[in-house]
Motif scaffolding. Structure first.
Motif, PDB file in Angstrom:
ATOM      1  N   GLN A  49       0.838  -1.202   0.000  1.00 59.06           N
ATOM      2  CA  GLN A  49       0.000   0.000   0.000  1.00 59.06           C
ATOM      3  C   GLN A  49       0.871   1.250   0.000  1.00 59.06           C
ATOM      4  N   SER A  50       1.902   1.249   0.837  1.00 58.65           N
ATOM      5  CA  SER A  50       2.796   2.417   0.900  1.00 58.65           C
ATOM      6  C   SER A  50       3.566   2.610  -0.399  1.00 58.65           C
ATOM      7  N   LEU A  51       3.832   1.504  -1.104  1.00 60.52           N
ATOM      8  CA  LEU A  51       4.565   1.586  -2.370  1.00 60.52           C
ATOM      9  C   LEU A  51       3.653   1.926  -3.545  1.00 60.52           C
ATOM     10  N   GLY A  52       2.360   2.081  -3.268  1.00 64.71           N
ATOM     11  CA  GLY A  52       1.431   2.467  -4.326  1.00 64.71           C
ATOM     12  C   GLY A  52       0.826   1.300  -5.076  1.00 64.71           C
ATOM     13  N   HIS A  53       1.012   0.073  -4.576  1.00 65.82           N
ATOM     14  CA  HIS A  53       0.449  -1.109  -5.232  1.00 65.82           C
ATOM     15  C   HIS A  53      -0.874  -1.465  -4.547  1.00 65.82           C
ATOM     16  N   ALA A  54      -1.862  -0.594  -4.736  1.00 63.29           N
ATOM     17  CA  ALA A  54      -3.136  -0.756  -4.026  1.00 63.29           C
ATOM     18  C   ALA A  54      -3.875  -2.043  -4.379  1.00 63.29           C
ATOM     19  N   PRO A  55      -3.946  -2.465  -5.653  1.00 68.24           N
ATOM     20  CA  PRO A  55      -4.696  -3.696  -5.956  1.00 68.24           C
ATOM     21  C   PRO A  55      -4.138  -4.920  -5.229  1.00 68.24           C
ATOM     22  N   GLU A  56      -2.791  -5.072  -5.237  1.00 67.28           N
ATOM     23  CA  GLU A  56      -2.180  -6.214  -4.560  1.00 67.28           C
ATOM     24  C   GLU A  56      -2.415  -6.136  -3.049  1.00 67.28           C
ATOM     25  N   ALA A  57      -2.309  -4.911  -2.500  1.00 67.84           N
ATOM     26  CA  ALA A  57      -2.549  -4.735  -1.064  1.00 67.84           C
ATOM     27  C   ALA A  57      -3.993  -5.088  -0.727  1.00 67.84           C
ATOM     28  N   SER A  58      -4.937  -4.650  -1.560  1.00 70.65           N
ATOM     29  CA  SER A  58      -6.353  -4.941  -1.305  1.00 70.65           C
ATOM     30  C   SER A  58      -6.608  -6.441  -1.273  1.00 70.65           C
ATOM     31  N   GLN A  59      -5.996  -7.162  -2.188  1.00 72.82           N
ATOM     32  CA  GLN A  59      -6.181  -8.615  -2.226  1.00 72.82           C
ATOM     33  C   GLN A  59      -5.707  -9.266  -0.932  1.00 72.82           C
ATOM     34  N   LEU A  60      -4.571  -8.797  -0.421  1.00 74.08           N
ATOM     35  CA  LEU A  60      -4.050  -9.369   0.822  1.00 74.08           C
ATOM     36  C   LEU A  60      -4.940  -9.017   2.006  1.00 74.08           C
ATOM     37  N   TYR A  61      -5.417  -7.783   2.076  1.00 74.85           N
ATOM     38  CA  TYR A  61      -6.324  -7.412   3.171  1.00 74.85           C
ATOM     39  C   TYR A  61      -7.599  -8.262   3.122  1.00 74.85           C
ATOM     40  N   GLN A  62      -8.103  -8.489   1.921  1.00 78.52           N
ATOM     41  CA  GLN A  62      -9.304  -9.310   1.788  1.00 78.52           C
ATOM     42  C   GLN A  62      -9.035 -10.755   2.179  1.00 78.52           C
ATOM     43  N   LYS A  63      -7.828 -11.236   1.881  1.00 79.08           N
ATOM     44  CA  LYS A  63      -7.436 -12.588   2.291  1.00 79.08           C
ATOM     45  C   LYS A  63      -7.405 -12.701   3.807  1.00 79.08           C
ATOM     46  N   ILE A  64      -6.887 -11.652   4.456  1.00 77.09           N
ATOM     47  CA  ILE A  64      -6.864 -11.642   5.922  1.00 77.09           C
ATOM     48  C   ILE A  64      -8.288 -11.653   6.467  1.00 77.09           C
ATOM     49  N   LEU A  65      -9.171 -10.852   5.839  1.00 74.13           N
ATOM     50  CA  LEU A  65     -10.557 -10.772   6.314  1.00 74.13           C
ATOM     51  C   LEU A  65     -11.312 -12.086   6.129  1.00 74.13           C
ATOM     52  N   GLU A  66     -10.945 -12.861   5.120  1.00 77.81           N
ATOM     53  CA  GLU A  66     -11.577 -14.170   4.950  1.00 77.81           C
ATOM     54  C   GLU A  66     -11.289 -15.068   6.147  1.00 77.81           C
ATOM     55  N   ARG A  67     -10.079 -14.931   6.703  1.00 76.51           N
ATOM     56  CA  ARG A  67      -9.699 -15.749   7.854  1.00 76.51           C
ATOM     57  C   ARG A  67     -10.103 -15.090   9.166  1.00 76.51           C
ATOM     58  N   ASN A  68     -10.042 -13.768   9.156  1.00 77.15           N
ATOM     59  CA  ASN A  68     -10.339 -13.018  10.384  1.00 77.15           C
ATOM     60  C   ASN A  68     -11.229 -11.830  10.027  1.00 77.15           C
ATOM     61  N   PRO A  69     -12.540 -12.042   9.956  1.00 82.00           N
ATOM     62  CA  PRO A  69     -13.459 -10.963   9.538  1.00 82.00           C
ATOM     63  C   PRO A  69     -13.427  -9.753  10.459  1.00 82.00           C
ATOM     64  N   GLU A  70     -12.835  -9.896  11.631  1.00 83.12           N
ATOM     65  CA  GLU A  70     -12.813  -8.781  12.574  1.00 83.12           C
ATOM     66  C   GLU A  70     -11.468  -8.054  12.592  1.00 83.12           C
ATOM     67  N   SER A  71     -10.707  -8.189  11.525  1.00 84.72           N
ATOM     68  CA  SER A  71      -9.427  -7.483  11.447  1.00 84.72           C
ATOM     69  C   SER A  71      -9.685  -5.999  11.178  1.00 84.72           C
ATOM     70  N   GLU A  72      -9.704  -5.209  12.241  1.00 90.47           N
ATOM     71  CA  GLU A  72     -10.007  -3.779  12.103  1.00 90.47           C
ATOM     72  C   GLU A  72      -8.968  -3.067  11.250  1.00 90.47           C
ATOM     73  N   GLU A  73      -7.693  -3.478  11.430  1.00 92.66           N
ATOM     74  CA  GLU A  73      -6.630  -2.808  10.676  1.00 92.66           C
ATOM     75  C   GLU A  73      -6.806  -3.024   9.169  1.00 92.66           C
ATOM     76  N   SER A  74      -7.209  -4.254   8.783  1.00 91.97           N
ATOM     77  CA  SER A  74      -7.420  -4.526   7.353  1.00 91.97           C
ATOM     78  C   SER A  74      -8.589  -3.714   6.819  1.00 91.97           C
ATOM     79  N   LEU A  75      -9.679  -3.641   7.576  1.00 91.82           N
ATOM     80  CA  LEU A  75     -10.830  -2.838   7.153  1.00 91.82           C
ATOM     81  C   LEU A  75     -10.443  -1.368   7.035  1.00 91.82           C
ATOM     82  N   SER A  76      -9.683  -0.874   8.020  1.00 88.44           N
ATOM     83  CA  SER A  76      -9.276   0.537   8.003  1.00 88.44           C
ATOM     84  C   SER A  76      -8.460   0.856   6.761  1.00 88.44           C
ATOM     85  N   ASN A  77      -7.505  -0.030   6.452  1.00 86.28           N
ATOM     86  CA  ASN A  77      -6.642   0.260   5.304  1.00 86.28           C
ATOM     87  C   ASN A  77      -7.368   0.084   3.977  1.00 86.28           C
TER      88      ASN A  77
END
Length: 548
Positions: free
Chosen positions: A176-204
């Protein structure tokens, strides 16, 4: 909507849990260590620490003593002393990887990211399979704004433990910091699949949506985050931004009101609340919100500028000027308060003062053609035709296809008596747009000035055919018809003009004259009486030459 910019979140490591040192009878200070362990087991951590400190004072400190001291000091929350103890340990045992790791975690708690980074690096070098050392190093790189190095460390961690959630999050934050938003989004969504309550992933994900202006995405993740944490500033900021983009100013105000109720010092919340009220025409509420925003950030040029606009709408021009003055002090390079000050002066009839301010705008931004246009217009108003022409020619230099600038330039040349030049400009406008009303009106005026009745009539007929039926156009067309002897048409047009402006003295006088010539004396006298009511000065000279 203006939102606060936040860096991607990272998670701190858990506190280190080095094993209790084993008693070694052959090692100096073993008695102190043994007593310390017994006291620690009994829950007497302070007393245990004192035993270890005595060993240091008596010169019997060993690596085990320093490790135990660091452990207890970390438990007590004294991270500075823990770091000193672990540093002493690494000096005595530089090849002991856990010593470097525990030093790094202590330094991390002190936000000493550069030093912690060095310690994590040493720990990961001594033990390349130490997952948390790579994780900690990645976190430090993020904190020191080196996402490229952070990405390398998180990927090394994931090589060792592919499903490590913290490392996945760190990798996503780095991308995300490097400007690769699509790849970052995929990883955050992967985290949410395992942990739907990941506030940090939702925030980012909310922040990524805001950066892309993907307000559907912003709304989705903001609502999920808000359901979990009703006071989440990121969620409220996201929903306010979505509402603003959708033009839902009432919803924007609602979310911003919630935001500032949870965080009364939130500048962006107050500012955006003011903006929502301003766009809804709730001027008083907007002023109050901007005042609150300025309490949080007294040097905000933008807040002062918007406050000035709101004060104008409330009719308090003095307060508006004060706000613009403060905006200029807060940011001398900003054009908006200069612009708005000039407009306040122009609307207040202080035209020469307004000109000076428009000149200041142009000194800062020579290509600001709107300011140049206003300058030309003001000069035209006070009959500085040469100055007006200069300004409008400057406008056309930066915006060659600007019909209004061409029309005013022609007026300026006409005012200077350069009729041919003005006519060429109007003709150029007509070549570009045969239905250009300003050009036809200008050519009609030039024809009247030249006493070219037939041409003037032709242009006025064109104006009427194009739907231009103002009292002036109708009156002038009637006058032209009267001059060429078509009295019926003149009467009809005079009446049409008077239907819109019943007290138009010129139309009343001319209509009365034609009616009188047609034998309609009573109606003619009624027209003249109305003309005298509208303009009593017409009575002068009625009974004879004016008396000195």
């Amino acid at each position: 909507m203006s939102t606060a910019v936040r860096t991607a979140k990272v998670q701190s490591l858990r506190s280190p849990e080095p094993k209790a040192p084993a008693q070694n009878a052959a090692t100096g200070g073993s008695a102190y260590l043994a007593r310390a362990v017994a006291l620690h087991l009994a829950g007497q951590r302070d007393e245990a620490l004192k035993q270890l400190q005595r060993a240091v004072v008596e010169g019997q400190a060993t690596p085990e003593i320093h490790r135990a001291m660091g452990h207890i000091q970390f438990e007590l929350g004294d991270f500075e002393q823990a770091a000193r103890s672990y540093r002493s340990l690494t000096q005595m045992k530089p090849q002991y990887g856990m010593g470097w790791f525990n030093l790094a975690v202590s330094l991390e708690r002190l936000n000493a990211w550069d030093e912690a980074s060095e310690a994590f690096h040493n720990a990961s070098t001594l033990d390349p399979n130490h997952t948390d050392a790579h994780l900690g190093l990645g976190i430090c790189h993020l904190r020191t704004e080196d996402p490229k190095s952070a990405l390398f460390s998180f990927e090394r961690c994931l090589e060792l433990t592919p499903d490590h959630e913290d490392a996945l999050f760190g990798k996503a934050a780095s991308l995300q910091s490097l400007g690769h938003a699509p790849e970052a989004s995929q990883l955050y969504q992967k985290i949410l699949e395992r942990n739907p309550e990941s506030e940090e992933s939702l925030s980012n994900l909310v922040l990524i949506g805001l950066s892309k202006e993907d307000f559907d995405m912003v709304r989705e993740y903001s609502e999920r985050l808000l359901e979990m944490r009703p006071e989440s500033t990121i969620a409220l900021e996201g929903l306010a931004a979505w509402a603003c983009a959708a033009g839902e100013h009432a919803l924007t105000a609602k979310f911003c009101t919630l935001l500032v109720s949870y965080v009364p010092t939130h500048f962006e919340g107050w500012f955006n609340l003011g903006l929502a009220h301003q766009k809804s025409g709730r001027w008083s509420q907007a002023a109050e919100a901007y005042e609150e925003a300025l309490k949080q950030r007294p040097e905000s040029c933008e807040a002062y500028t918007n406050l000035g606009i709101v004060r104008e709408q409330l009719g308090d021009m003095g307060a508006a000027r004060t706000a613009y003055d403060r905006a200029m002090k807060a940011n001398p390079e900003s054009l908006a308060p200069l612009w708005n000050t000039a407009l306040v002066l122009e609307h207040g009839g202080q035209l020469e003062e307004a000109e000076r301010w428009y000149k200041q705008v142009l000194e800062r931004a020579p290509k600001e053609e709107e300011a140049r246009f206003r300058l030309g217009y003001l000069r035209l108003q006070r009959e500085d035709y040469r100055g007006a022409a200069e300004a409008f020619e400057g406008c056309l230099k930066y915006r060659p296809q600007w019909p209004e600038a061409y029309a005013n330039l022609a007026l300026a040349y006409s005012g200077m008596g350069e009729r041919d030049h003005a006519e060429r400009i109007y003709q150029r406008m007509l070549d570009a747009d045969p239905k250009n009303v300003d050009a036809i009106r200008g050519l009609a005026a030039l024809a009247i000035q030249a006493s070219d009745v037939d041409t003037a009539l032709e242009y006025h007929v064109q104006l009427i055919d194009l739907g231009e039926r103002s009292p002036d156009v109708l009156y002038n067309a009637g006058l032209m018809y009267e001059k060429v002897g078509q009295l019926d048409k003149a009467v009809r047009l005079y009446r049409d003009a008077l239907a819109q402006q019943p007290d138009m003295p010129e139309a009343l006088l001319n209509l009365g004259r034609i009616l009188e010539s047609n034998g309609k004396s009573d109606e003619a006298r009624a027209c003249w009486s109305k003309a005298l009511e509208a303009e009593p000065a017409l009575a002068q000279g009625y009974f004879g030459p004016a008396i000195d």
